[in-house]
Design an enzyme around this catalytic site. Structure first.
Site, mmCIF file in Angstrom:
data_model
loop_
_atom_site.group_PDB
_atom_site.id
_atom_site.type_symbol
_atom_site.label_atom_id
_atom_site.label_comp_id
_atom_site.label_asym_id
_atom_site.label_seq_id
_atom_site.Cartn_x
_atom_site.Cartn_y
_atom_site.Cartn_z
ATOM 1 N N CYS A 138 3.002 -0.426 -4.431
ATOM 2 C CA CYS A 138 3.917 -1.553 -4.573
ATOM 3 C C CYS A 138 4.464 -1.958 -3.204
ATOM 4 C CB CYS A 138 5.064 -1.207 -5.525
ATOM 5 S SG CYS A 138 6.251 -2.539 -5.767
ATOM 6 N N CYS A 141 8.119 -2.995 -3.291
ATOM 7 C CA CYS A 141 9.049 -1.860 -3.406
ATOM 8 C C CYS A 141 9.237 -1.153 -2.066
ATOM 9 C CB CYS A 141 8.531 -0.849 -4.427
ATOM 10 S SG CYS A 141 8.057 -1.538 -6.024
ATOM 11 N N ASP A 142 8.149 -0.968 -1.330
ATOM 12 C CA ASP A 142 8.172 -0.058 -0.180
ATOM 13 C C ASP A 142 7.911 -0.712 1.170
ATOM 14 O OD1 ASP A 142 8.616 2.038 -1.964
ATOM 15 O OD2 ASP A 142 6.474 2.362 -2.278
#
Length: 315
Positions: A138, A141-142
């Site tokens: 992701c 997300c990261d």
């Protein structure tokens, strides 16, 4: 089981992404008592998308915003929601269908499976060991963890290229490694990636190992034409090579493809009477928010007709 609460529904929908919410809206409008279950928080994969620009009515919209609108719409029809529930046992062969969670036994006249799919794993040494320590599925997300670092994205489709472009907001360099000699992404998506100076393409190559000490340090790739082995110095690896269906809890109870996706007819009917499938879980040529939502609508309307013809008394 004797200590668990039993709840009776006309339809239970498994999975609260675009297909699940759409099914819930249409089922409730069809006057079905509807339950919407998900093992995670609601929203499905689109909740992790930075932007969606191919959903009609919105030239661009953040993924989580679109799914919030889906959920608000379902709430307007009184759909009963059960987030963060894990299915312990499921029997789709019985009438009513039985879905057992830790605290509740759901009895349903019909079931709509919309549990989606998850990112496929590369299946190479180092992938599992470095998950969360340089291997991520992701970018949204990261991505912020890779400011001024170098990362590799694996894949050549829309998701891979879109996430690679997103990662250039943080990373100083992004490699795109793809097994074929040409990309699969839409032309407009390809152009954005090809015109981004931070992105370098490595085609006709496959990853064979991820190496590092505490975190990812190198990605080992193999050129499938020349067989040359190369090491890329990277701080992160983001695989985007497709999806695997989330079907573990009901494998064997309905007809599926060799890779696990559920077979349906044009009415979203599975091989099990009263059981429907919608969205990414289904054997379908296109996996997009719009097609998942359409699947959900068809599945719910089919469930309404099924219950009208088969007024099962749930006991």
């Amino acid at each position: 089981m004797e200590n668990k609460e039993e709840l009776l529904f006309d339809t239970v929908i498994l999975g609260a992404g675009p297909a699940g919410f759409s099914a819930a809206i249409y089922a409730s409008r069809g006057n079905l008592k509807t339950a919407l279950l998900d093992i995670n928080m609601f929203g499905g994969q689109p909740s992790n998308y930075l932007e969606i620009e191919n959903y009609p009515g919105f030239s661009t919209i953040k993924g989580f915003e679109l799914m919030e609108k889906f959920e608000e719409h379902a709430d307007n029809f009184g759909v009963q929601k059960f987030p963060m529930v894990e299915i312990q046992n499921i029997d789709l062969t019985k009438n009513p269908k039985i879905i057992e969670t830790q605290d509740i036994i759901f009895k349903a006249k019909s079931v709509i499976i919309s549990s989606g799919a998850q990112a496929k794993k590369l299946g190479i040494p180092g992938e599992a060991e470095f998950k969360g320590r340089g291997v991520s599925y992701c970018a949204i997300c990261d991505g912020a963890f890779y400011k001024d670092k170098t990362v590799a994205v694996i894949g050549g489709g829309n998701s891979a290229l879109e996430e690679a472009v997103y990662l250039t907001k943080f990373a100083k360099k992004v490699f795109i490694v793809h097994r074929r000699d040409e990309l699969r992404a839409d032309k407009i998506v390809q152009e954005r990636a090809l015109n981004n100076s931070k992105i370098e393409f490595i085609l006709s190559s496959v990853p064979i190992e991820i190496r590092g000490s505490n975190t990812v340090e190198k990605l080992v790739i193999n050129n499938i034409n020349t067989k040359e082995i190369t090491e890329l110095d990277v701080d992160g690896v983001f695989p985007y090579i497709g999806f695997s269906p989330n079907t573990n809890c009901f494998n064997g109870q309905i007809k599926q493809t060799s890779d696990g996706f559920i077979e349906t007819d044009i009415n979203m009917q599975t091989s099990q009477e009263g059981v429907y499938a919608a969205g990414d879980i289904r054997n379908t040529p296109l996996r997009q928010v719009i097609t998942a939502a359409a699947d959900g609508a068809i599945a719910a309307c089919s469930a309404v007709k099924y219950i009208q013809k088969n007024p099962l008394s749930v006991v």
